[in-house]
Design a protein around this motif. Structure first.
Motif, PDB file in Angstrom:
ATOM      1  N   PRO A 258      16.846  31.452  42.090  1.00  0.00           N
ATOM      2  CA  PRO A 258      17.526  32.571  41.417  1.00  0.00           C
ATOM      3  C   PRO A 258      17.084  32.730  39.960  1.00  0.00           C
ATOM      4  O   PRO A 258      16.969  33.847  39.465  1.00  0.00           O
ATOM      5  N   ALA A 259      16.823  31.618  39.262  1.00  0.00           N
ATOM      6  CA  ALA A 259      16.400  31.691  37.861  1.00  0.00           C
ATOM      7  C   ALA A 259      15.004  32.296  37.755  1.00  0.00           C
ATOM      8  O   ALA A 259      14.743  33.141  36.890  1.00  0.00           O
ATOM      9  N   TYR A 260      14.089  31.868  38.615  1.00  0.00           N
ATOM     10  CA  TYR A 260      12.754  32.464  38.623  1.00  0.00           C
ATOM     11  C   TYR A 260      12.829  33.957  38.965  1.00  0.00           C
ATOM     12  O   TYR A 260      12.119  34.775  38.375  1.00  0.00           O
ATOM     13  N   ALA A 261      13.669  34.289  39.944  1.00  0.00           N
ATOM     14  CA  ALA A 261      13.807  35.689  40.361  1.00  0.00           C
ATOM     15  C   ALA A 261      14.384  36.537  39.232  1.00  0.00           C
ATOM     16  O   ALA A 261      13.927  37.657  38.976  1.00  0.00           O
ATOM     17  N   LEU A 262      15.395  36.009  38.533  1.00  0.00           N
ATOM     18  CA  LEU A 262      16.020  36.733  37.418  1.00  0.00           C
ATOM     19  C   LEU A 262      15.020  36.938  36.294  1.00  0.00           C
ATOM     20  O   LEU A 262      14.940  38.010  35.692  1.00  0.00           O
ATOM     21  N   GLN A 263      14.221  35.921  36.036  1.00  0.00           N
ATOM     22  CA  GLN A 263      13.213  36.000  34.981  1.00  0.00           C
ATOM     23  C   GLN A 263      12.168  37.065  35.292  1.00  0.00           C
ATOM     24  O   GLN A 263      11.726  37.797  34.418  1.00  0.00           O
ATOM     25  N   GLY A 264      11.818  37.164  36.602  1.00  0.00           N
ATOM     26  CA  GLY A 264      10.787  38.126  37.001  1.00  0.00           C
ATOM     27  C   GLY A 264      11.340  39.443  37.501  1.00  0.00           C
ATOM     28  O   GLY A 264      10.564  40.326  37.880  1.00  0.00           O
ATOM     29  N   GLY A 265      12.670  39.595  37.523  1.00  0.00           N
ATOM     30  CA  GLY A 265      13.280  40.822  38.019  1.00  0.00           C
ATOM     31  C   GLY A 265      12.980  41.085  39.481  1.00  0.00           C
ATOM     32  O   GLY A 265      12.817  42.226  39.907  1.00  0.00           O
TER      33      GLY A 265
ATOM     34  N   GLY B 217       0.529  18.666  45.895  1.00  0.00           N
ATOM     35  CA  GLY B 217       1.937  18.727  45.514  1.00  0.00           C
ATOM     36  C   GLY B 217       2.129  18.490  44.031  1.00  0.00           C
ATOM     37  O   GLY B 217       2.911  19.186  43.362  1.00  0.00           O
ATOM     38  N   ALA B 218       1.395  17.514  43.490  1.00  0.00           N
ATOM     39  CA  ALA B 218       1.479  17.231  42.057  1.00  0.00           C
ATOM     40  C   ALA B 218       0.924  18.398  41.239  1.00  0.00           C
ATOM     41  O   ALA B 218       1.510  18.796  40.215  1.00  0.00           O
ATOM     42  N   ALA B 219      -0.189  18.976  41.702  1.00  0.00           N
ATOM     43  CA  ALA B 219      -0.807  20.096  40.977  1.00  0.00           C
ATOM     44  C   ALA B 219       0.104  21.319  40.964  1.00  0.00           C
ATOM     45  O   ALA B 219       0.239  21.992  39.921  1.00  0.00           O
ATOM     46  N   ALA B 220       0.730  21.618  42.105  1.00  0.00           N
ATOM     47  CA  ALA B 220       1.632  22.768  42.188  1.00  0.00           C
ATOM     48  C   ALA B 220       2.818  22.598  41.240  1.00  0.00           C
ATOM     49  O   ALA B 220       3.228  23.548  40.548  1.00  0.00           O
ATOM     50  N   THR B 221       3.371  21.401  41.197  1.00  0.00           N
ATOM     51  CA  THR B 221       4.528  21.138  40.347  1.00  0.00           C
ATOM     52  C   THR B 221       4.141  21.168  38.872  1.00  0.00           C
ATOM     53  O   THR B 221       4.875  21.707  38.032  1.00  0.00           O
TER      54      THR B 221
ATOM     55  N   LEU C 130       3.893  24.697  37.657  1.00  0.00           N
ATOM     56  CA  LEU C 130       5.200  25.285  37.363  1.00  0.00           C
ATOM     57  C   LEU C 130       5.777  24.757  36.056  1.00  0.00           C
ATOM     58  O   LEU C 130       6.499  25.474  35.348  1.00  0.00           O
ATOM     59  N   MET C 131       5.494  23.506  35.751  1.00  0.00           N
ATOM     60  CA  MET C 131       5.981  22.933  34.496  1.00  0.00           C
ATOM     61  C   MET C 131       5.296  23.588  33.295  1.00  0.00           C
ATOM     62  O   MET C 131       5.930  23.849  32.264  1.00  0.00           O
ATOM     63  N   GLN C 132       4.003  23.865  33.434  1.00  0.00           N
ATOM     64  CA  GLN C 132       3.242  24.437  32.326  1.00  0.00           C
ATOM     65  C   GLN C 132       3.449  25.938  32.186  1.00  0.00           C
ATOM     66  O   GLN C 132       3.508  26.468  31.062  1.00  0.00           O
ATOM     67  N   PHE C 133       3.570  26.631  33.296  1.00  0.00           N
ATOM     68  CA  PHE C 133       3.690  28.100  33.286  1.00  0.00           C
ATOM     69  C   PHE C 133       4.840  28.539  34.200  1.00  0.00           C
ATOM     70  O   PHE C 133       4.600  29.029  35.304  1.00  0.00           O
ATOM     71  N   PRO C 134       6.073  28.340  33.793  1.00  0.00           N
ATOM     72  CA  PRO C 134       7.215  28.703  34.649  1.00  0.00           C
ATOM     73  C   PRO C 134       7.398  30.217  34.753  1.00  0.00           C
ATOM     74  O   PRO C 134       7.806  30.866  33.793  1.00  0.00           O
ATOM     75  N   SER C 135       7.044  30.770  35.887  1.00  0.00           N
ATOM     76  CA  SER C 135       7.199  32.209  36.109  1.00  0.00           C
ATOM     77  C   SER C 135       7.259  32.474  37.604  1.00  0.00           C
ATOM     78  O   SER C 135       6.946  31.598  38.413  1.00  0.00           O
ATOM     79  N   TRP C 136       7.634  33.681  37.950  1.00  0.00           N
ATOM     80  CA  TRP C 136       7.714  34.043  39.356  1.00  0.00           C
ATOM     81  C   TRP C 136       6.332  34.056  39.999  1.00  0.00           C
ATOM     82  O   TRP C 136       6.154  33.580  41.124  1.00  0.00           O
ATOM     83  N   ASN C 137       5.340  34.580  39.292  1.00  0.00           N
ATOM     84  CA  ASN C 137       3.977  34.623  39.836  1.00  0.00           C
ATOM     85  C   ASN C 137       3.418  33.217  40.032  1.00  0.00           C
ATOM     86  O   ASN C 137       2.729  32.946  41.025  1.00  0.00           O
ATOM     87  N   THR C 138       3.713  32.318  39.106  1.00  0.00           N
ATOM     88  CA  THR C 138       3.253  30.936  39.241  1.00  0.00           C
ATOM     89  C   THR C 138       3.907  30.266  40.435  1.00  0.00           C
ATOM     90  O   THR C 138       3.280  29.468  41.135  1.00  0.00           O
TER      91      THR C 138
ATOM     92  N   THR D 110      17.215  24.515  33.018  1.00  0.00           N
ATOM     93  CA  THR D 110      15.897  24.290  32.431  1.00  0.00           C
ATOM     94  C   THR D 110      14.826  24.498  33.488  1.00  0.00           C
ATOM     95  O   THR D 110      15.090  24.335  34.683  1.00  0.00           O
ATOM     96  N   PHE D 111      13.627  24.863  33.058  1.00  0.00           N
ATOM     97  CA  PHE D 111      12.493  24.969  33.964  1.00  0.00           C
ATOM     98  C   PHE D 111      11.657  23.682  33.967  1.00  0.00           C
ATOM     99  O   PHE D 111      10.569  23.645  34.551  1.00  0.00           O
TER     100      PHE D 111
END
Length: 386
Positions: free
Chosen positions: A29-36, A80-84, A87-95, A159-160
């Motif tokens: 929900p937080a990612y969705a809210l951030q990206g509308g 799995g580590a790379a994907a996570t 997300l830590m470096q670039f928290p966004s819906w597209n990421t 937090t992201f």
């Protein structure tokens, strides 16, 4: 490395690969809210996981027959580590969409090679035990990631960069190194690295059951959190996702004592029953019913249906166990994604509750049809034997 040590290490590796998959669920929900993002966008991003996983199953399900079981598992941990980390470096819906694709590829590599590897380590005589170990590890992983992030958010606040993300980024690469040190239990086969899935004769109903069961889990993980967040219950999302899988893990020892066909029948009954209870809970804004319905569907999806299906396919697959596992998961993840995306589109049009109701009706109808065809074929088979 002694097999007594190899089996626990392989189990932890499979747990960690699937632990990464739903790590982000409480933050949807937080990612969705951030990206509308609308409901359709949420479910498409959710299904991006299957977008990475399905081609892996279709084309690389037998890769471990050629290169060995260890390398796909190590690669899955690194993905799995790379994907996570992404997300830590670039928290966004597209990421999140990109991360989900990477996680799908990793899951496809690990589940196919891991199931075959566990059977080879334990021996063919213990194929059902191997299936139980794999389903237990992956069930705990799929549910544990969401719970870990939920707990992290409860302690850290919104937090992201939850602690659960950091733990995965640190542990997964270390496990990848351990995975490469595991003994080789398979015999190398000079086959093409690109191999289509294998569907053993007589296992279609187990695949169909997996599609039905995991479509319910997909709805619970993708749509229900949006509804909970809309009602101010986002703090319960992690627990709901965890229960959607963990209760099934608790039911696996019971399912193991049953014949595969009997366990499958229990799954056919519990899947629509559980989702009906969950739907009533959402409609009445009754959190207790949502949790009860989630537990019932979990018992079916990750308990009776998952274990019986994987065990049956492993028993019938012969030397093509990795490809047969890929075939089973093609069924499962088709159900896990397509109905959820359709429900998301319907939710944007009619609302989330009507979309969930339409899904429930379709689920009941398809379950009745599939079980009727299956029972009819069993009766004809019994008559032919007499």
């Amino acid at each position: 490395m002694p097999r007594l040590i190899s089996i626990p290490i392989l189990t932890i590796c499979l747990f960690t690969v699937t632990y990464a998959v739903n790590l982000q669920s409480p933050l949807y929900p937080a990612y969705a809210l951030q990206g509308g993002a609308a409901a359709t966008s949420v479910t498409v991003a959710f299904a991006a996981y299957v977008g990475g996983l399905m081609p892996t199953l279709l084309l690389l399900g037998g890769l471990s027959d050629r290169i060995g079981r260890r390398y796909p598992i190590a690669l899955a941990l690194c993905l799995g580590a790379a994907a996570t980390l992404l997300l830590m470096q670039f928290p966004s819906w597209n990421t999140l969409v990109i991360a989900r694709v990477l996680l799908g590829i990793g899951t496809g590599l690990a589940t196919t090679s891991g199931t075959a590897y566990m059977t080879e380590l334990l021996g063919m005589a213990q194929a059902r035990t191997a299936a139980l170990v794999v389903t237990s590890a992956t069930s705990l992983g799929f549910g544990g990631g969401a719970l870990a992030t939920s707990i992290s958010l409860g302690l850290q606040g919104q937090t992201f960069l939850p602690a659960s993300y950091l733990s995965l980024v640190v542990i997964a690469p270390l496990l990848a190194i351990l995975a490469l040190a595991l003994p080789r239990a398979d015999v190398p086969r000079p086959v093409s690295p690109l191999r289509l899935p294998y569907f053993p004769a007589g296992t279609w109903v187990f695949g169909a059951a997996m599609a039905l069961a995991w479509s319910t889990t997909g709805m619970t993980i993708a749509i229900v959190p949006l509804e909970l967040a809309a009602k101010g219950l986002q703090g319960w999302i992690g627990l709901v996702v965890f229960l959607a899988i963990f209760v099934g893990f608790l039911c696996q020892p019971l399912a193991r004592r049953m014949q595969n066909g009997s366990a499958l029948t229990v799954g056919f009954v519990l899947v629509p029953l559980g989702f009906a209870i969950l739907l009533v809970g959402v409609w009445m804004n009754a959190l207790a019913l949502v949790l009860i319905g989630t537990c019932v569907t979990s018992a079916a999806s990750y308990g009776f249906t998952y274990l019986s299906s994987l065990a049956e396919v492993s028993l019938r697959a012969g030397p093509d166990r990795a490809r047969a596992t890929a075939g089973l998961f093609v069924y499962a993840y088709f159900g896990f994604s397509v109905p959820v995306v359709a429900a998301g589109a319907l939710a944007d049009w009619l609302g989330r509750l009507p979309a969930m109701a339409a899904f429930a009706v379709a689920q009941i109808v398809i379950t009745i049809v599939v079980s009727h065809i299956w029972k009819g074929r069993l009766r004809r088979s019994d008559i032919g034997k007499e």
